[in-house]
Design an enzyme around this catalytic site. Sequence first.
Site, mmCIF file in Angstrom:
data_model
loop_
_atom_site.group_PDB
_atom_site.id
_atom_site.type_symbol
_atom_site.label_atom_id
_atom_site.label_comp_id
_atom_site.label_asym_id
_atom_site.label_seq_id
_atom_site.Cartn_x
_atom_site.Cartn_y
_atom_site.Cartn_z
ATOM 1 N N CYS A 152 6.516 -40.607 -76.143
ATOM 2 C CA CYS A 152 5.621 -39.503 -75.857
ATOM 3 C C CYS A 152 4.192 -40.014 -75.946
ATOM 4 O O CYS A 152 3.847 -40.779 -76.840
ATOM 5 C CB CYS A 152 5.864 -38.385 -76.869
ATOM 6 N N GLN A 276 -2.642 -28.128 -89.131
ATOM 7 C CA GLN A 276 -3.207 -28.487 -87.819
ATOM 8 C C GLN A 276 -2.584 -29.798 -87.343
ATOM 9 O O GLN A 276 -2.388 -30.713 -88.148
ATOM 10 C CB GLN A 276 -4.726 -28.650 -87.940
ATOM 11 N N GLU A 326 -4.133 -14.173 -95.821
ATOM 12 C CA GLU A 326 -3.168 -14.753 -94.871
ATOM 13 C C GLU A 326 -1.868 -13.940 -94.929
ATOM 14 O O GLU A 326 -1.417 -13.535 -95.996
ATOM 15 C CB GLU A 326 -2.952 -16.220 -95.271
ATOM 16 N N CYS A 401 -8.333 -20.603 -80.937
ATOM 17 C CA CYS A 401 -7.665 -21.498 -79.992
ATOM 18 C C CYS A 401 -7.422 -20.769 -78.674
ATOM 19 O O CYS A 401 -6.741 -21.284 -77.805
ATOM 20 C CB CYS A 401 -6.359 -22.024 -80.583
HETATM 21 N N1 SAH Z 1 -7.277 -21.464 -90.773
HETATM 22 C C1 SAH Z 1 -5.986 -22.082 -90.872
HETATM 23 C C2 SAH Z 1 -4.869 -21.380 -90.075
HETATM 24 C C3 SAH Z 1 -5.191 -20.878 -88.724
HETATM 25 S S1 SAH Z 1 -3.790 -20.405 -87.758
HETATM 26 C C4 SAH Z 1 -6.072 -23.546 -90.497
HETATM 27 O O1 SAH Z 1 -7.041 -23.988 -89.901
HETATM 28 O O2 SAH Z 1 -5.163 -24.302 -90.836
HETATM 29 C C5 SAH Z 1 -3.806 -18.655 -87.878
HETATM 30 C C6 SAH Z 1 -3.191 -18.114 -89.146
HETATM 31 O O3 SAH Z 1 -3.246 -16.680 -89.078
HETATM 32 C C7 SAH Z 1 -1.705 -18.446 -89.341
HETATM 33 O O4 SAH Z 1 -1.563 -19.077 -90.587
HETATM 34 C C8 SAH Z 1 -0.986 -17.076 -89.316
HETATM 35 O O5 SAH Z 1 0.093 -17.007 -90.225
HETATM 36 C C9 SAH Z 1 -2.109 -16.135 -89.739
HETATM 37 N N2 SAH Z 1 -1.980 -14.733 -89.320
HETATM 38 C C10 SAH Z 1 -1.447 -14.236 -88.179
HETATM 39 N N3 SAH Z 1 -1.590 -12.897 -88.126
HETATM 40 C C11 SAH Z 1 -2.240 -12.528 -89.267
HETATM 41 C C12 SAH Z 1 -2.672 -11.260 -89.779
HETATM 42 N N4 SAH Z 1 -2.486 -10.137 -89.116
HETATM 43 N N5 SAH Z 1 -3.310 -11.260 -90.961
HETATM 44 C C13 SAH Z 1 -3.520 -12.422 -91.650
HETATM 45 N N6 SAH Z 1 -3.128 -13.616 -91.214
HETATM 46 C C14 SAH Z 1 -2.487 -13.689 -90.036
#
Ligand code: SAH
Length: 447
Positions: A152, A276, A326, A401
């Site tokens: 890959c 990530q 979260e 994203c």
């Molecule tokens: N900031 C982190 C994760 C970003 S990904 C990083 O950079 O690693 C987005 C995150 O939002 C995921 O972990 C997902 O579980 C969470 N998420 C999704 N819907 C949500 C909600 N309604 N309330 C709180 N968290 C949520």
Amino acid sequence: MSNETVKVKCIGMDEEGKGIIKVRGREVHVPYLIEGETAVVEVSQKKNFVSARAVKIEEKSKYRAAPKCPHFYQCGGCQLQHMSYQGQSEFKQNIIEKLMKRYQKINPILTMEDPYHYRNKMLSTMAHDEKGRVVSGIYEEYSHKVIPIEECAIQDRCADEIIASVREIMRTYKMKAYDEDREQGFLRHVLIKTGFVSGEIMVVLVVASPIFPGKNNFVSTLLKKHPEITTIVMNVNNRKTSMVLGETEKVLYGKGYIEDTLCGCVFQISPKSFYQINPIQTEVLYEKAIEMAGLKGSETVLDAYCGIGTISLIASKGAKHVIGVELNKDAVKDAVKNAKRNKITNTEFYNEDAGQFMVRLAEARQKIDTVFMDPPRGGSDERFLASLVKLGPKKVIYISCNPVTQERDLKFLTAKGYKVEEIQPVDMFPQTFHVECIVKLSRQING
Ligand code: SAH
């Protein structure tokens, strides 16, 4: 069903990197066609569903490149390998320009020096080909057929080698790959996660039954071939499901997780935790986000959608207090553990829907100075945004994203007294159409 072949010029590109052409006044999206190119395109229509395929490119774009990966046109994991990296970067910059230039000028996208082999996570599905040989790869779109992939272009190279050894060991021990349709066989998937800084490697064997015949031989042979593996975990998934990982896990070797370092903090990564996938660009992304926040040390910070607490812990060094929220309870557990692991004491984490949590904070008139928010692709919801406005933090750093939903949310926030100060696209996923973007907003009026 109707079919027609037309010779056309590609007049633009959609958000998924497909070329846009016009056929009798109607827009049609063509995979692997680049803006500016002239091509012969076959357009077929079945009821309301229109699909198109470029049969021959007559005038090529200066950005056209030969895909590095031989599986590019079948796999679907990448969409832009037919474009040079310069072309990909301009495409992503243009997406953000088109969507957001009315708010603020856009910084040049932060790209990668080497846009290949950046992924720290690789999932391979195991199967047998028509001759009964063990193969591994990914599912073909809309089917249960596995497309064999041996190399890959975007995964960590060591993962390809480990998977090749797994296939070989399966042949030696006559171990069967799982067959989804017949619900027979044993090994379903192999998930490999690597620590970019630590060099640690975790292999997760996703199996259909908790009884693993020849387990010790399998593990010792794999370790002999790859002493660089630091942990092996068996995950049992005996359901008929498209979910990869099951509930039950057993550590077969090592500590059952790996660790990695990001912006000076150590994070524990277990088979199920979100992390990530591009470690190099994640540091670039977080450093820029922290710089935009301009923390002085006296702030109360909220990290919404905090995952395993990466941004919270990194920001905690420059702030008085950080609150993370979260939805995923395992991620919150990891966040708490990670804070302890790094001896950080000025953070607290809540397992709740971010919107609901914000309503409570707003009702309690909690003082928040700075908000980092990093929602999933669907963006935030109105409940969250309305409470955010009520809380009235001076600065909001919005990481996303999906620039389409991010722009939708910016519309809301700018109508309620926030101003966009800076926009920074970051290329987190080279060779794919995905584009990450950080937007800094500041409060203009006192709410
Ligand atoms: N900031 C982190 C994760 C970003 S990904 C990083 O950079 O690693 C987005 C995150 O939002 C995921 O972990 C997902 O579980 C969470 N998420 C999704 N819907 C949500 C909600 N309604 N309330 C709180 N968290 C949520």
